[in-house]
Every structure is written in C-alpha cells, then in structure tokens.
Write a protein that holds these residues in place. Structure first.
Motif, short mmCIF file in Angstrom:
data_model
loop_
_atom_site.label_atom_id
_atom_site.label_comp_id
_atom_site.label_asym_id
_atom_site.label_seq_id
_atom_site.Cartn_x
_atom_site.Cartn_y
_atom_site.Cartn_z
N ASN A 32 23.41 40.80 41.95
CA ASN A 32 24.20 39.76 41.29
C ASN A 32 24.15 38.45 42.06
N ASP A 41 29.13 29.83 42.05
CA ASP A 41 28.90 31.14 41.45
C ASP A 41 29.01 32.23 42.50
N LEU A 44 32.50 32.89 43.32
CA LEU A 44 33.16 33.64 42.25
C LEU A 44 32.80 35.11 42.33
N ALA A 56 39.13 31.14 48.84
CA ALA A 56 39.98 30.54 47.81
C ALA A 56 40.59 29.22 48.24
N ASN A 57 40.85 29.08 49.53
CA ASN A 57 41.54 27.86 49.97
C ASN A 57 40.57 26.78 50.45
N ASN B 36 27.68 39.03 34.03
CA ASN B 36 28.30 38.72 35.31
C ASN B 36 29.50 37.80 35.14
N ALA B 37 30.39 37.88 36.14
CA ALA B 37 31.59 37.06 36.06
C ALA B 37 31.23 35.58 35.96
N PHE B 38 30.14 35.18 36.64
CA PHE B 38 29.85 33.75 36.67
C PHE B 38 28.88 33.32 35.59
N VAL B 43 33.54 30.06 32.35
CA VAL B 43 33.68 30.23 33.79
C VAL B 43 34.04 28.90 34.46
N ARG B 47 37.16 28.26 36.91
CA ARG B 47 36.95 27.69 38.24
C ARG B 47 37.86 26.50 38.47
N ASP B 50 41.14 27.81 39.31
CA ASP B 50 41.17 28.27 40.70
C ASP B 50 41.42 27.11 41.64
N GLU B 51 40.70 26.04 41.35
CA GLU B 51 40.82 24.84 42.18
C GLU B 51 42.26 24.31 42.14
N ARG B 54 44.49 26.44 44.09
CA ARG B 54 44.34 26.19 45.53
C ARG B 54 45.17 25.00 45.95
N ARG B 57 48.73 25.91 45.99
CA ARG B 57 49.06 26.73 47.15
C ARG B 57 49.21 25.87 48.39
#
Lengths: 348, 837
Positions: A32, A41, A44, A56-57, B36-38, B43, B47, B50-51, B54, B57
């Motif tokens: 993968n 990617d 991820l 993640a940070n 695939n996840a990506f 996606v 993403r 996610d950003e 972040r 957080r």
C-alpha cells in the motif's frame, strides 16, 4: 530451568516486546505504501497501522526528515520504556545495545569537529539512544589519549577504548580505525556477555552477533582495497567472535581484491549464498542489501523462541530496518523517483 | 431490518448523510472494501478535517496550559455545518493558530531574554561573594606569605588570573566539575553557588534549578578549553566585570531592564490570554463541528460513484419500521442542499443475514446488555431481555432475601435513578462507578425484589419482624422452660393457633435454635427446584416461538415436543410431588388428632422424601423402608403412572436423537428424485449465487439449507445437542439449587455478623457499654455493607447471570448474530470525547 524463572523478571517486558513486534508493518502495508502519491497519502496510510496518530500533530506539508525524526522518536520511547522497566541482567543487556549507538555518536562528533562544524549543529544528528552526558564536550580532545582521559573514561565505553590510545592523531584514517577497533571490542564484549548469560539468549544472540562480526570483517576488507591501510592493521580490526574466526579471518587478511574475498566466503555456506546473489549490475541487489536481508531473517528467527533476551535486540534491529524502509519509500515518493521504490527490505 | 440501496445526488449527498447521522438509524456498508484509504473519493476533505482537528488540538493544549475553563456546549449540539462553511472554519482556525504561534514565539523570545537577565542578576549577586572573599585582607595575607615576595614580584603580570562566570543546570555540576578537572589537569579553580529559586525554561516552560559558577584559570589555552567544556555542558556564560564598581553599575542596569521586560511580558501574556479566552468559548463547538464533517466524509467514502458521476450509491441496513423517518430525513437533507432531485431509497433482496437491532430505552438497555454480553441474538430470534427484566432481579432476590440489605441496595439504586441527569452530566471517569451507574435500574429492581423476598423469608439483618403476631404459643410451665434447653411445640396441639402466619415465614422460627435451619432448608430447596423447573420450562417454550418464526416445522415435532415432554414428565412431575406432599400431609397426631389410621397415614410421620421417591421412580423400585402404618405411595396408581412417565420420557431421547437427521435424509432423497438430471445441488447453489450477485450483495450460502451439509455431521450435531439437553436437564435442575445455597449462606453470614458483633455491643451495660456499642456498631455496619451487601451481592449477581446465560438461554438462544451499528453522530462524538480523555 532458566525458562521457568524467566517470567518473574522478564515476562512482562517480553510480552510487551512481542506486542510491539506485532505492530511491525507487513508486506501488504508496504504494497500500500509504495502506491502512495504524496507524503500525505503515506501519513494517512500509516495512521491505519500501529503508528496511529504519530504524525497527527505535524503541520503539513510534511518533510521526509520529520517522518524520520518521528519514527525514531517513537522507537526510542518504546525502547526506553523497556529499559526503564528492566532489571539485571536484562538492563545490562539493553545497555549493551545502546553502546553501539554511543560509538556511532562519538565518531560522528569527532569527524564533525575535524571538519570544523559547530557542535550545536552536530548534536541533533546524534542518535538519542546513544547520548551520554559528556558527549557534547567531546571537541575538547585533540588526540585519542585526550579523548580517553577527558571524556570517555567516565562512559561505559572506556574499556573498549583502551586499544586506541596509542594512535597519534585524530585524522580521517585514524577515526575510521578507532571506530572499527571500538566496534570490535564492543562486539566481542557483547558476545562474551551473552555467552555468560547462557541458555536460549546465548543461542540466539551469539548467532546474530557472530553474523554481525563476520559482516564487519568482510566489509572492512572490501572497503580497505585501495587505501593505505596495511594488511596487518586490517587484521587487527576484525572482530574475533564470528564464524570466520580464525581461519576465515586469516584468509581475509591476505585478500587483495573482491574475488579473493568471495573465494574465502565460498567456504562458508551461508555467506557464499549471499555473495552469489549480489551483483553490481543495475537490477541486482548489492552485497550490503543482501547482508541486511540476512540480518532481518536472523532477527525474525529470534522470535521463534521464548524466554530469552534476543527478542529485544531483534525488535530494535527490525524496527530500525522498518524505519529505513519507510524513509526510503518516503524519499522515493517525495522525489517522484519511483523506479527504485521497491528496494525496501520486507520484514514479514 | 432491510437492506436498502440509496441513490443520492452528488450535491445533496452531504446534507442527506448529515441528516442521517443526526438520526442514527442507518448502518452503511463499505462498497469499496478493496480501495485504499488514500485512494477514496473524499480523502482530501478528510485530510482537511484532520488538519483542522490538529489545529484545534493545538488550541486546546494551549488553553489547558493556561488553565482557562472551556465552555460546555450550551443546549443543543450544533448541526453539521455546510461544506462551504468548512472554508470559513479553516480560515478561522488558521488565523487563530498563526496568531497564537506568533504570540507564543514572542513570549518565548521575551522569556529567554528575561531568563538571561535573571541569570545575569544572580551571577552578579553570587560572584560578589566570591570576589569579596578574594578581597578579604586576611586571605591576602595568606597569599603573600605563601608565595613570598618573590612570587609576587615574579608573577606580576603573569599571576593575573582570568575567569569566566556562568550558569549551569544543577544536576550537571558533578560531571562538569570532573570534566574540567580532567581536561585542564587540575589547573582551574571552580566555585559554585546554587540559585535558590527555580527558573523557567522558556522552550518547555518547566521549572528548573540552576547553579552559578565561576572558573578561575591562567592563560589563553586553558580559556578556550574551559569555554569549549562550558559549551559542551550547555552552560551559559555571561560577561562579568572585574571591578566592583562596574559590577554594581551593571547590576543596576540589569535590574531596570528586568523591570521593563516584566511589563512587556505582562502585556504579551494578557494578549495571549485574551486570544485563548475567546477561543475557549467556542472550542468544544468547533470540535463537534469538525468531527461531524469528518464523520460525514468518512461515510461518503463508503459510497459508490455511478457511471455518470451525477449521483452516489450507498447500501445500508435500515430498520423496516423507520423507513418513514429516514425518508423524511432524506427529504429534509435535499431541501437544505437546495437540490431538486429527491433521493431514492430502494429496498433490496439479499441472502445476507441482517444485523440484529433491538430497540431499547434507558430502562431496558442495561438488561439488553446483560444478554448481549453472552452473545448478540441471531437475527429475529426471541430476545430474552424483556423476561430478564423480571426474572433477573427475582432470582437475585431469592439468593439475597434480606429486607435490610435489600433496602440498602434499593436506596442506592433509587438515588442513582433519581439523580440520573445530574450524575450523567458529571461524566465521572471511574470504571467501577460507570458499571454501577449503567446498571442503576437493575440495582433498583434487585433491591426492591430483595426486600420482597426478605419479607417472605422474614429476615431483616438476620432478625425477624413479628407484624401480624406469631401463630405459635408456648404452653410450657415456667420451671419446665427453665430446666430444659430445647423444647418442642407440637402443631397438633394448643401450641399452634391452627391458622398460619398470614405472610411469609412465621417469626417464631427465628427462636427455634435447633431446627430453624432444617426447616428453612427444606423450604428453600424445594422453592429453588420449583422456580428452576418453571424457568427452564419457560425457556423451552420460547424455543417454540423460534421454531415457528423460522418455519422449522420438523424441529417442533422432533425437538420441541420431545424436549418439553421429557422435562415435564420427569422434573415437572417432581415439582407436582412437592405440592402433593405439602397439601396432603399434616402434622403428626398429638393431642388434637386421633389415632385414626387415616390421619396417621396423612401425617408428617408418613410423609415420604421427595428425593428418594424420585430416585426410586427412575429405578422402577418401591421404597423398601416404609414405616409401619404408612402407605408406600402418595396417591393411588402412583407406581403405574410413574413407570409410564419414565418410559415415555426415555422414548423421547431417541426421537430427539434421530428425528431430525432422519427427516433431513428423507428430504434429500426426495430432492434427488425430483431433480434426476442436470440441476443438482450445485445448480441450485449457482442460481442462488446469481441472485445474490444480481442484488448487488456478495453471494452467501443460504441459511437453513441442510441439504448441502454432510449427513454424518448432522448426526453428530444432533447427538451433541441431545446429550447436552438430556444431561443438561438433570444438571441444570441441580444447578438451581444454588438459589438455596446462596440464600442459606447469606442468612448464616448475616446471623454471624449480628451475633459476633452487634449482640455483644447491645449486651454491654452502662456508660462504657454505650461507647462500646458505638464502636461495635461501626464494625457491624462496615461488615454488613462491604461483605454482606457488596460481596454477597456481587456473588448473587454472578450466579443469577449464570442461571440466565446457561440454564435459561441454552434452551432456545443461539446468539450468533451481529449488532446493528448505525452511523450516528452521538456515538462518534462520545467515543471521540472518551479517546481524548
């Protein structure tokens, strides 16, 4: 008998280590990973593995060096957790593992100072597992004797260094000799230590360390062609705990070119196979890669047995290989250089 | 539960999924499991989320560091924002993050500056001491005498010592000192003093302890060496003038600069605080929004794109009853997105087993979880949870029958139910508390039922209540009473009022020291068996509903009927015998009764043991030890009837064993005969698979198709089931005796606690007795709560659980299903919140 009481002190940590081992990426993960178009990617996909949210940070865009740092950081945290929970003799065993990183760090710093780099620039490049208190003051020393007297005498490396004091100057060549002498002393000491622990640990670790020693001997020989290193000096650098010892090492000491080294390896079934598979053509794997592959398989075998310390060593080495793999793939992805992306070394 | 296909227009998909998420009634299936996840469609959006997360957080971390309280979301949860709002949110977060980072950078630079100045201040202050010592006239004297005139003269210039001053982390001092000594071969002089107050490290904002040092040396070579070592140990060096006047002046300068910096720092902190307070107001809200967006896009990633890219195709499990609600939600979603094309919800045919979904409210969900802990019901199987609501607390109470302890449990349970909302809002993290709180209704019911059985057993903290007045009187004379330790009261005399105590056990039994346990055992043992047999019969009857629903006609005839006959003829008959014994035997004749042989025949003297009768029934024997004047049967025709019962029950065993395999075999033969050529079983299977593929679902072997199984496997399977059932009915019946055993243990423990502790306290006299009682009561209360209520309660709970899982559910419950897990924002937000903590 040793196995019966192993779990009293080592059971928890061995379990933990085996758990960590299950997080090592599988072939399917690599398949993968190599499909990734960008580093995002990659991030991820790594989120779906045991690495979880370790990136993640990090603000995007990601750099390969960040990934490398984070991978290493995670590994170091895991290793230090193991080290902090260990008791004798496992703690000494784990310390022994870190000594090799110390050697690398010392050599790195000396070489750096030799090239007039400021020490603050070199420190971040050192491996955190091999850091010690006096490390940053290493540039005080100008000669090996000074290095020993001022810096290394307090570190656990002191006994390994005794052989190097005679060297006169710190120049490029001598540093290389110091590194190999240190490594030789270290490997032999580690080998002795594992033997002394005995039991399955000795069985597993001696096998791995013997291979490590032989690999060094062969690599040293090959690299020494065309340098001013004399054959006698070269012979002194061979670690004497491998399977090549003593006849093979003697033969290696006499070798003049690659073909002769190969001829020596012919006598040893496992090494001859490695030399057979290696080639210098474009599609072939290099000898170094072959060695890495063999090392990986040895380390994977270590997990087949229970109640021994070898798993900790093997885990660290496998994880390092994995980091190298991920970094290699990320480099290839980042530089859009996909031709060689498959040159990683799968572990499982 | 039906499988549905959902066609959503691309533009409306987001809004529709958001509505469905609020509803939480739809379980989506992954239609691209091998992508695939990506490589999925949305996606990029994931993403971006996610950003954003972040950044949030990061904000949260900063807010927590400053200890600013974060506002809970007032009232309703915010709805998932529109996709275009996402850009706004992103911009807001970006701005906030940048602002904060800038402020932090400034603050850090300022703090670094501040740290340097403070360190310098300390250096100046501490080195003053060193210099003072040096300037000490008495020392000078020493120096002079030591070196002599010559030395001073010769030295002149050369004797002038150079020095550096600096600050270093305190824990590094020993290594530093050693290193200096080694590297300079002892030719330097180090003085150090500790800085008492901890300093703040600007990069990590930790408090660290440091020390001031000053090193004296001679010559330039040493100077470079010392400086290198200082650098290596991360010591910070500061210029320090030699002349006292310069030092004082410098100190003054440093002080004023520190003052200035302090004000600037204060302002920076204020600014940072304002930014964070503003962010803290909204941060929870933002978290919810971002998580919702992320969940929506994750769901959208499960969908298929159709060829024209105009619409998304989803497959989902939907509760058939909620189709209307879902349609409504979809319509709302479409309206919100302003799309004109309505979404299409199609029912699909599938051979796949749907997920199990039982509707629960807060009261039933705890009971349902007890059942699910054993196994999720096979789809459409009888769900034992509703019956468990009553049987569970009841069986618990039979084991835990004590009015006092039951009341304690009930009060605790009632308090949790009454304070439900505030307690829920508190979000207590303790695992043990959450277990108790999750089972609050179970606890309440268990308490109430225990109080009831406590009343029946007439047991409160091992004592009895005499509410209606006992039916027994002692007619012994006082001297008889004084002389004898044990005396009997005959029910067939004036000792007994000839009518029973109206409710529960007569309190007089509490005083019967020698035969109270014998009496209670006989009673509780029988009650346990009676309850157990009824419970099991009920379980077997439930299997009938399963057979009817799944249309397993054969199973009714060759499984259910023989099973129920077997259980009824053997064990239910035993229960009947108990009732016969209770009703047809009276007291042994004493004063009131006559010597009539009929009376004697129905007296306790002649009452047979049920256990012995039952064993003899199985062995086709009569009781050889019948007492004189007594019958060896309990009613006419008993022997013949019993023999018939046993024979019929035993005949049921081969039916259970061979019935089903026989019918399956016959069915197979018929099938083979009706399809002589071509389309064999494979053909049928192929057709099935085609159907499945056409329906868009992966083909799965249809259930209930015995024909493909090996007939030997069917035999083995059936043999296992039969053996399990036949042996099970014996062992399970015996297993219900735990009801009696635990109840006995509880009563005895309670009695021991009373006699050994509280009774001693109550018997002590006078003023000291009061104090003693005070202490003893604490001990008794602690033991009552910790051992009798908590530990005994836990053990009774576990035994009840076992009785339900093993003895009851094994009769009908397969538990091979999987749970319906709808896409719901509530669940996602909850789990995200928990992961955070």
């Amino acid at each position: 008998m040793k196995g019966c009481i192993f779990n009293i002190d080592g059971g928890y940590l061995e379990g933990l280590c085996r758990g960590f081992k299950c997080g090592i990426l599988k072939q399917s993960d690599y398949l993968n990973l190599v499909q990734c178009e960008t580093l995002e990617d990659l991030k991820l996909h790594l989120q779906g593995t045991d690495y979880g949210t370790f990136l993640a940070n990090e603000p995007s865009p990601l750099a390969v060096s960040t990934i490398d740092d984070k991978l290493r950081e995670k590994l170091v945290i895991e290793f230090q957790h193991l080290r902090n929970h260990s008791v004798e003799p496992l703690s000494t065993f784990l310390d022994f593992i870190t000594y090799s990183y110390m050697i690398d760090n010392i050599i790195l710093l000396i070489t750096g100072t030799l090239h007039q780099r400021p020490i603050s620039e070199l420190i971040p490049k050192c491996h955190p597992l091999g850091s010690f208190e006096q490390m940053e003051a290493i540039h005080v020393a100008a000669t090996p004797a000074e290095l020993y007297n001022a810096v290394l005498v307090d570190t656990p490396l002191a006994p390994f260094f005794v052989d190097c004091i005679s060297e006169q100057d710190l120049d490029e060549m001598n540093i290389e000799i110091i590194r190999n002498t240190l490594y030789k002393a270290y490997l032999e000491a580690f080998y002795e230590f594992c033997k002394q622990i005995g039991g399955t640990t000795a069985d597993v670790m001696c096998e791995i360390l013997a291979f490590e020693a032989d690999r060094r001997a062969i690599i040293i020989t090959i690299n020494s062609f065309g340098t001013e290193l004399s054959k006698d000096d070269r012979a002194k650098l061979y670690p004497r705990c491998g399977k090549l010892n003593p006849d093979g090492l003697a033969a290696l000491a006499r070798a003049d070119d690659y073909e002769q080294v190969k001829a020596v390896a012919e006598y040893y079934a496992e090494y001859s196979a490695l030399f057979e598979g290696a080639g210098s053509n474009v599609g072939d794997k290099t000898l170094e890669d072959k060695f890495f592959e063999h090392e990986v398989s040895l380390n994977v075998h270590a997990f087949l047995q229970q109640f021994h310390f070898g798993v900790f060593y093997s885990y660290l080495k496998l994880k390092e290989q994995e980091c190298r793999n991920i970094v290699w793939i990320s480099e290839c992805v980042a530089q859009k250089h996909r031709a060689k992306i498959d040159n990683y070394i799968p572990i499982f | 539960m039906t499988l549905c296909q959902l066609f959503l227009q691309s533009e409306a998909a987001y809004a529709c999924v958001s509505e469905l998420g609020e509803l939480g009634l739809v379980q989506f299936r992954d239609l691209n499991p091998d992508v695939n996840a990506f490589q999925r469609k949305f996606v990029n959006e994931v993403r971006r989320c996610d950003e954003m997360e972040r950044k949030l957080r990061y904000l949260e971390k900063e807010i927590k560091r400053d200890g600013i309280p974060m506002l809970e979301i007032p009232g309703e949860c915010p709805e998932a924002p529109q996709p275009r709002e996402m850009i706004d949110l992103e911009a807001t977060f970006e701005k906030l993050e940048n602002e904060l980072r800038e402020v932090n950078q400034n603050a850090e630079a300022l703090k670094r500056n501040y740290l340097e100045l403070t360190e310098l201040k300390h250096i100046l202050r501490k080195t003053q001491v060193f210099f003072d010592e040096m300037a000490d006239p008495s020392r000078e004297e020493e120096q002079v005498t030591l070196l002599g005139e010559e030395g001073l003269m010769a030295g002149g210039q050369a004797l002038k010592l150079g020095f550096v001053a600096g600050v270093i982390l305190r824990e590094r001092i020993p290594a530093f000192e050693r290193m200096l000594w080694r590297a300079c071969r002892g030719n330097v002089f180090l003085r150090q003093a500790e800085i008492d107050s901890p300093l703040e490290d600007p990069s990590s904002s930790d408090q660290v302890y440091k020390s001031v040092f000053i090193i004296f040396f001679q010559g330039d070579q040493l100077k470079t060496r010392v400086k290198k070592i200082c650098e290596g140990f991360r010591a910070t060096l500061y210029p320090c003038p030699e002349a006292p006047a310069d030092r004082r002046e410098m100190a003054m300068g440093v002080m004023t600069r520190i003052e200035d910096l302090n004000t600037v720092l204060g302002q920076t902190q204020d600014h940072r605080h304002r930014v964070l307070v503003a962010a803290a107001k909204n941060i929870k809200n933002w978290f919810v929004k971002v998580r919702k967006i992320k969940a929506i896009y994750h769901t959208l990633n499960l969908f298929n794109l159709d060829v024209t890219q105009k619409c998304l195709i989803a497959e989902c499990w939907v509760p058939a009853l909620d189709m209307e609600t879902i349609q409504l939600a979809l319509r709302r979603g479409t309206e919100r997105s302003g799309s004109s094309v309505p979404p299409i919800l199609n029912r699909m045919e599938t051979a796949e087993e749907p997920p199990t979904y039982n509707r629960n409210n807060k009261f039933t969900s705890a009971f349902q979880h007890l059942i699910y802990a054993y196994g999720v019901a096979t789809y459409r199987e009888v769900n034992p949870a509703p019956y468990t609501i009553i049987t569970f607390p009841f069986l618990f109470a039979v084991m835990f029958g004590d009015l006092g302890h039951g009341a304690l449990i009930a009060i605790f349970g009632f308090w949790m139910c009454y304070k439900e909302k505030p307690l829920q809002a508190k979000k207590i993290d303790s695992e043990i508390w959450n277990i108790f709180f999750g089972g609050r209704y179970i606890i309440l019911l268990m308490g109430l039922f225990s109080m009831y059985t406590g009343l029946i057993y007439n047991d409160i903290f091992s004592k009895s209540l005499n509410i209606f007045g006992s039916s027994w009187r002692s007619n012994y004379r006082n001297d008889t009473l004084a002389d004898n330790k044990l005396l009997q009261l005959n029910p067939d005399s004036e000792d007994y009022l000839q009518y029973p105590y109206p409710f529960g056990i007569d309190p007089v039994w509490q005083l019967a020291e020698s035969n109270k346990i014998i009496f209670m055992n006989a009673y509780k043992m029988k009650i346990s068996i009676i309850i157990g047999v009824f419970h099991m019969l009920f379980g077997v009857c439930m299997s009938l509903w399963n057979h009817i629903y799944f249309k397993r006609r054969i199973s009714i005839y060759v499984e259910f009927i023989p099973q129920i006959v077997f259980l009824t003829l053997l064990f239910f008959y035993m229960v009947l015998l108990m009732f016969i014994k209770w009703t047809s035997y009276g007291p042994t004749p004493g004063k009131l009764g006559s010597d009539d042989p009929d009376v004697i025949r129905t007296s306790a003297y002649c009452a047979p043991s049920i256990l012995i009768t039952f064993i003899n029934m199985m062995l086709f024997k009569t009781d050889p030890n019948t007492r004189p004047q007594c019958d060896d049967v309990m009613y006419a025709g008993q022997m013949g009837l019993q023999k018939m019962f046993v024979v019929v029950a035993l005949l049921c065993v081969p039916i259970m064993l061979f019935g089903k395999p026989y019918f399956i075999m016959r069915e197979q033969k018929q099938q083979a005969r009706s399809q002589p050529l071509g389309a064999g079983p494979e053909g049928a299977e192929g057709a099935q698979a085609e159907n499945g593929a056409a329906a868009g679902a992966p083909a799965e072997a249809p259930h209930g198709a015995h024909s493909h199984e090996e007939i030997s496997e069917v035999f083995i399977h059936q043999a296992i089931h039969t053996i399990e059932y036949v042996l099970g009915s014996v062992s399970h019946t015996a297993s219900y005796l735990r009801l009696w055993a635990l109840s006995l243990a509880h009563a005895q423990l309670a009695e021991v606690a009373w006699n050994m502790l509280l009774r001693k306290g109550l018997m002590s006299m006078g003023f000291q007795g009061g104090i003693f009682l005070y202490v003893v009561f604490a001990g008794w209360a602690a033991i009552s709560v910790s051992i009798l209520v908590l530990m005994e309660g836990l053990s009774a709970f576990l035994h009840t659980l076992r009785l339900h899982w093993v003895e009851f559910q094994s009769k009908f419950y397969a538990g091979e299903g999987y749970l319906f897990q709808p896409f719901s924002f509530e669940v996602i937000l909850d789990s995200a919140g928990q992961a955070e903590e």
